[in-house]
Design a protein around this motif. Structure first.
Motif, PDB file in Angstrom:
ATOM      1  N   GLY A 266       0.788  -1.223   0.000  1.00 61.77           N
ATOM      2  CA  GLY A 266       0.000   0.000   0.000  1.00 61.77           C
ATOM      3  C   GLY A 266       0.814   1.263   0.000  1.00 61.77           C
ATOM      4  N   LEU A 267       2.161   1.135  -0.145  1.00 65.03           N
ATOM      5  CA  LEU A 267       3.022   2.309  -0.176  1.00 65.03           C
ATOM      6  C   LEU A 267       3.672   2.423  -1.546  1.00 65.03           C
ATOM      7  N   LEU A 268       3.900   3.667  -1.968  1.00 63.79           N
ATOM      8  CA  LEU A 268       4.557   3.926  -3.243  1.00 63.79           C
ATOM      9  C   LEU A 268       6.049   4.066  -2.991  1.00 63.79           C
ATOM     10  N   GLY A 269       6.845   3.273  -3.696  1.00 65.23           N
ATOM     11  CA  GLY A 269       8.295   3.368  -3.558  1.00 65.23           C
ATOM     12  C   GLY A 269       8.868   4.298  -4.604  1.00 65.23           C
ATOM     13  N   ILE A 270       9.634   5.318  -4.132  1.00 70.51           N
ATOM     14  CA  ILE A 270      10.281   6.276  -5.032  1.00 70.51           C
ATOM     15  C   ILE A 270      11.784   6.025  -4.912  1.00 70.51           C
ATOM     16  N   SER A 271      12.353   5.481  -5.950  1.00 69.41           N
ATOM     17  CA  SER A 271      13.766   5.074  -5.890  1.00 69.41           C
ATOM     18  C   SER A 271      14.643   6.064  -6.637  1.00 69.41           C
ATOM     19  N   THR A 272      15.822   6.376  -6.021  1.00 69.12           N
ATOM     20  CA  THR A 272      16.787   7.278  -6.637  1.00 69.12           C
ATOM     21  C   THR A 272      18.145   7.025  -5.995  1.00 69.12           C
ATOM     22  N   ALA A 273      19.069   7.875  -6.262  1.00 69.91           N
ATOM     23  CA  ALA A 273      20.393   7.780  -5.629  1.00 69.91           C
ATOM     24  C   ALA A 273      20.839   9.184  -5.275  1.00 69.91           C
ATOM     25  N   ILE A 274      21.392   9.349  -4.051  1.00 68.95           N
ATOM     26  CA  ILE A 274      21.850  10.674  -3.635  1.00 68.95           C
ATOM     27  C   ILE A 274      23.295  10.573  -3.168  1.00 68.95           C
ATOM     28  N   LYS A 275      23.912  11.704  -3.171  1.00 67.82           N
ATOM     29  CA  LYS A 275      25.317  11.769  -2.756  1.00 67.82           C
ATOM     30  C   LYS A 275      25.374  12.074  -1.271  1.00 67.82           C
ATOM     31  N   VAL A 276      25.955  11.133  -0.508  1.00 71.34           N
ATOM     32  CA  VAL A 276      26.121  11.306   0.938  1.00 71.34           C
ATOM     33  C   VAL A 276      27.618  11.161   1.236  1.00 71.34           C
ATOM     34  N   VAL A 282      24.430   7.007  -3.276  1.00 64.63           N
ATOM     35  CA  VAL A 282      23.879   5.936  -2.440  1.00 64.63           C
ATOM     36  C   VAL A 282      22.465   5.624  -2.925  1.00 64.63           C
ATOM     37  N   PRO A 283      22.165   4.372  -3.338  1.00 65.59           N
ATOM     38  CA  PRO A 283      20.805   4.039  -3.766  1.00 65.59           C
ATOM     39  C   PRO A 283      19.862   4.031  -2.568  1.00 65.59           C
ATOM     40  N   LEU A 284      18.654   4.504  -2.786  1.00 65.73           N
ATOM     41  CA  LEU A 284      17.674   4.536  -1.697  1.00 65.73           C
ATOM     42  C   LEU A 284      16.268   4.521  -2.290  1.00 65.73           C
ATOM     43  N   THR A 285      15.332   4.178  -1.422  1.00 66.38           N
ATOM     44  CA  THR A 285      13.912   4.188  -1.811  1.00 66.38           C
ATOM     45  C   THR A 285      13.116   4.821  -0.691  1.00 66.38           C
ATOM     46  N   ILE A 286      12.390   5.849  -1.051  1.00 66.16           N
ATOM     47  CA  ILE A 286      11.469   6.465  -0.092  1.00 66.16           C
ATOM     48  C   ILE A 286      10.105   5.810  -0.304  1.00 66.16           C
ATOM     49  N   ARG A 287       9.618   5.212   0.750  1.00 67.98           N
ATOM     50  CA  ARG A 287       8.320   4.544   0.661  1.00 67.98           C
ATOM     51  C   ARG A 287       7.283   5.478   1.280  1.00 67.98           C
ATOM     52  N   ALA A 288       6.350   5.971   0.395  1.00 68.89           N
ATOM     53  CA  ALA A 288       5.412   7.020   0.807  1.00 68.89           C
ATOM     54  C   ALA A 288       3.972   6.545   0.687  1.00 68.89           C
ATOM     55  N   GLU A 289       3.158   7.100   1.555  1.00 65.34           N
ATOM     56  CA  GLU A 289       1.711   6.818   1.523  1.00 65.34           C
ATOM     57  C   GLU A 289       1.009   7.957   0.784  1.00 65.34           C
ATOM     58  N   VAL A 300       3.231  11.102   1.383  1.00 66.06           N
ATOM     59  CA  VAL A 300       3.743  11.290   2.750  1.00 66.06           C
ATOM     60  C   VAL A 300       4.745  10.163   3.048  1.00 66.06           C
ATOM     61  N   PRO A 301       6.056  10.488   3.210  1.00 60.43           N
ATOM     62  CA  PRO A 301       7.055   9.448   3.488  1.00 60.43           C
ATOM     63  C   PRO A 301       6.753   8.708   4.793  1.00 60.43           C
ATOM     64  N   ARG A 302       6.858   7.375   4.749  1.00 60.00           N
ATOM     65  CA  ARG A 302       6.668   6.556   5.946  1.00 60.00           C
ATOM     66  C   ARG A 302       7.955   5.785   6.306  1.00 60.00           C
ATOM     67  N   LEU A 303       8.707   5.413   5.295  1.00 57.75           N
ATOM     68  CA  LEU A 303       9.965   4.684   5.507  1.00 57.75           C
ATOM     69  C   LEU A 303      10.971   5.147   4.468  1.00 57.75           C
ATOM     70  N   VAL A 304      12.247   5.019   4.841  1.00 56.96           N
ATOM     71  CA  VAL A 304      13.324   5.282   3.886  1.00 56.96           C
ATOM     72  C   VAL A 304      14.220   4.037   3.880  1.00 56.96           C
ATOM     73  N   ARG A 305      14.290   3.418   2.712  1.00 57.30           N
ATOM     74  CA  ARG A 305      15.153   2.235   2.613  1.00 57.30           C
ATOM     75  C   ARG A 305      16.507   2.696   2.085  1.00 57.30           C
ATOM     76  N   ILE A 306      17.530   2.542   2.956  1.00 56.71           N
ATOM     77  CA  ILE A 306      18.884   2.962   2.604  1.00 56.71           C
ATOM     78  C   ILE A 306      19.867   2.015   3.285  1.00 56.71           C
TER      79      ILE A 306
END
Length: 484
Positions: A266-276, A282-289, A300-306
């Motif tokens: 039930g969450l939308l995953g938005i995947s990208t990569a950011i410089k840390v 760094v690949p990551l996925t923001i899982r938003a409702e 609305v972000p609920r989890l961040v997969r990193i």
């Protein structure tokens, strides 16, 4: 000699006396015969005399009454002639113009007929009739000639056409049932209200026309028009459905980041990569409702997969990631909806983002198109139907008039009591209050004193006007009334 002379004189005198007596006897017998013959001729019908007298009477009456075929009735015409009064005279005028009507016929029976003075005929009592064929009834110049016939109830039926210009004050209200057909609204004629009555639309199709169709605004895929109901405040249009946007059609750019999408739980995953620092990309996925706020969709972000782990949004790494994203990039406006319709819910799964839409929008009647080439129409609602009210007509209308003809004084009145159109009979006064009608009263010629119009009868072939009178004096041409 004297004796011989005397004898001769005597014989002569005797002979003369005898002849005088025979003449007197003969004269008396002749008078008796003449008196006897005269009495017999007066008292008994004599064909030769009756024929002679009938011919003379016919000639006199024919000269007195134009174009008449005359028959003298009764017997002992010599006795009638001696009295100067005929017991019965029958007249027929087969083709005459009366009261402006051509090819009428006139018949009459006259009783106790005499001729008190030259150019006059006196009638003790009489009955008469004027027959007017339907084909010879009067018409109005410049209009379609009506067709007359005898109605089943014995009255007069008139088939005619009301021209459009005579119907400019006619008010009509059409009742239509509305329905949805795909992305269109259809209005199907049901009834026509005219002259205070409702008629099935199928009977008045020439006026009501067929199904009226109007396109509605295009809707997102998955959302459909469900129903349309006319009410006093306008058209109530119900629409509902679920609009779906596939994940691969979502924007690939969020802020300055290129992204891809997925969905799970039930969450939308938005995947990208950011410089840390010190790590690059760094690949990551923001899982938003997805959430609705009016006509806006917000993720609305609920989890961040990193770094291989789902982390709550309040963890340090999650905060670093989310700080790189502008919140406005996670909100977008949805397409505007009609008043009364709103976005009700949103969900997400691998098939895409699903937005539920529903509600009832009320549109004013002014959104409906005016009929092409027709009268201006006012739309409204009544009893769940759409109403279309007009005044006047663009076309001629066939009608039938039903009348019980009558005569008042010297006027023939064929004013209708009922008028039929579209297979329905209406009270004539309601129709004629809105429709300009042709004349329905006709003046009849003046009659001599003592003779009156009694009534009028409808026959299978025309109108039969009855007359009656007593102590009537007819001037020459009085019953001809014109030409023949």
């Amino acid at each position: 000699m004297s004796t011989l002379l005397s004898s001769l004189l005597h014989r002569a005198a005797h002979a003369a006396g005898t002849r005088r007596r025979r003449w007197l006897i003969g004269t008396g017998a002749g008078a008796t015969v003449l008196v006897t013959v005269g009495v017999a001729a007066y008292a008994l019908p004599v064909p030769f005399l009756d024929s002679l007298i009938a011919g003379q009477v016919t000639e006199r009456v024919s000269a007195q009454i134009s174009c008449a075929q005359v028959t003298v009735g009764g017997d002992r015409l010599l006795a009638q002639a001696v009295r100067g009064t005929l017991s019965e005279v029958r007249l027929t005028v087969p083709d005459v113009t009366l009261s402006g009507v051509q090819h009428a016929s006139f018949t009459a029976t006259l009783n106790d007929v005499s001729q008190p003075a030259a150019g006059q005929t006196h009638v003790g009592t009489m009955t008469a009739s004027i027959a007017i064929g339907f084909a010879n009834m009067p018409t109005v110049e410049g209009t379609t000639a009506p067709t007359y016939s005898r109605a089943t109830d014995g009255g007069l039926m008139v088939d005619t056409v009301v021209p459009a210009e005579a119907s400019e004050n006619v008010k009509a209200k059409l009742f239509l049932k509305m329905r949805i057909a795909g992305d269109s609204a259809e209005a199907v004629p049901q009834q026509l209200e005219i002259f205070g009555r409702k008629v099935a639309a199928a009977k008045a199709s020439a006026l009501t026309g067929g199904v009226r169709k109007q396109n509605l605004p295009e809707l997102p895929d998955g959302v459909t028009y469900r129903s349309i109901t006319p009410r006093a405040d306008g058209l109530h249009i119900v629409l509902a459905g679920v609009g779906t946007q596939a994940l691969n059609t979502l924007p690939t750019q969020v802020g300055d980041q290129t992204v891809t999408y997925s969905a799970a739980d039930g969450l939308l995953g938005i995947s990208t990569a950011i410089k840390v620092e010190p790590i690059v990309d760094v690949p990551l996925t923001i899982r938003a409702e997805p959430q609705l706020d009016g006509d806006s969709l917000t993720l609305v972000p609920r989890l961040v997969r990193i770094l291989g782990k789902d982390r709550p949004t309040d963890e340090f790494l999650s905060k670093i990631v989310l700080s790189r994203i502008d919140e406005k990039d996670l909100t977008r406006k949805l397409p505007p909806l009609p008043p009364g319709v709103r976005y009700r819910a949103v969900t997400v799964d691998p098939d895409g983002v699903h937005v539920t839409v529903g509600g009832t929008t009320v549109q004013p009647f002014s959104v409906l198109k005016q009929p092409e080439g027709g009268q201006p129409t006012t739309f409204g609602a009544e009893g769940g139907f759409l109403t279309a009210s007009t005044k006047g007509s663009e076309q001629d209308t066939k009608i039938q008039l039903y009348a019980q003809p009558k005569i008042t004084g010297n006027t023939l009145d064929i004013s209708p009591q009922q008028i039929e159109m579209f297979g329905t009979r209406f009270p004539a006064d309601r129709v004629l209050a809105q429709v300009k009608s042709s004349p329905t009263t006709y003046p009849l010629q003046e009659l001599p004193p003592g003779l009156t119009y009694r009534d009028v009868e409808v026959t299978p072939s025309g109108l039969l006007i009855h007359l009656e009178g007593s102590d009537v004096t007819l001037a020459k041409g009085a019953l001809g009334g014109g030409s023949c």
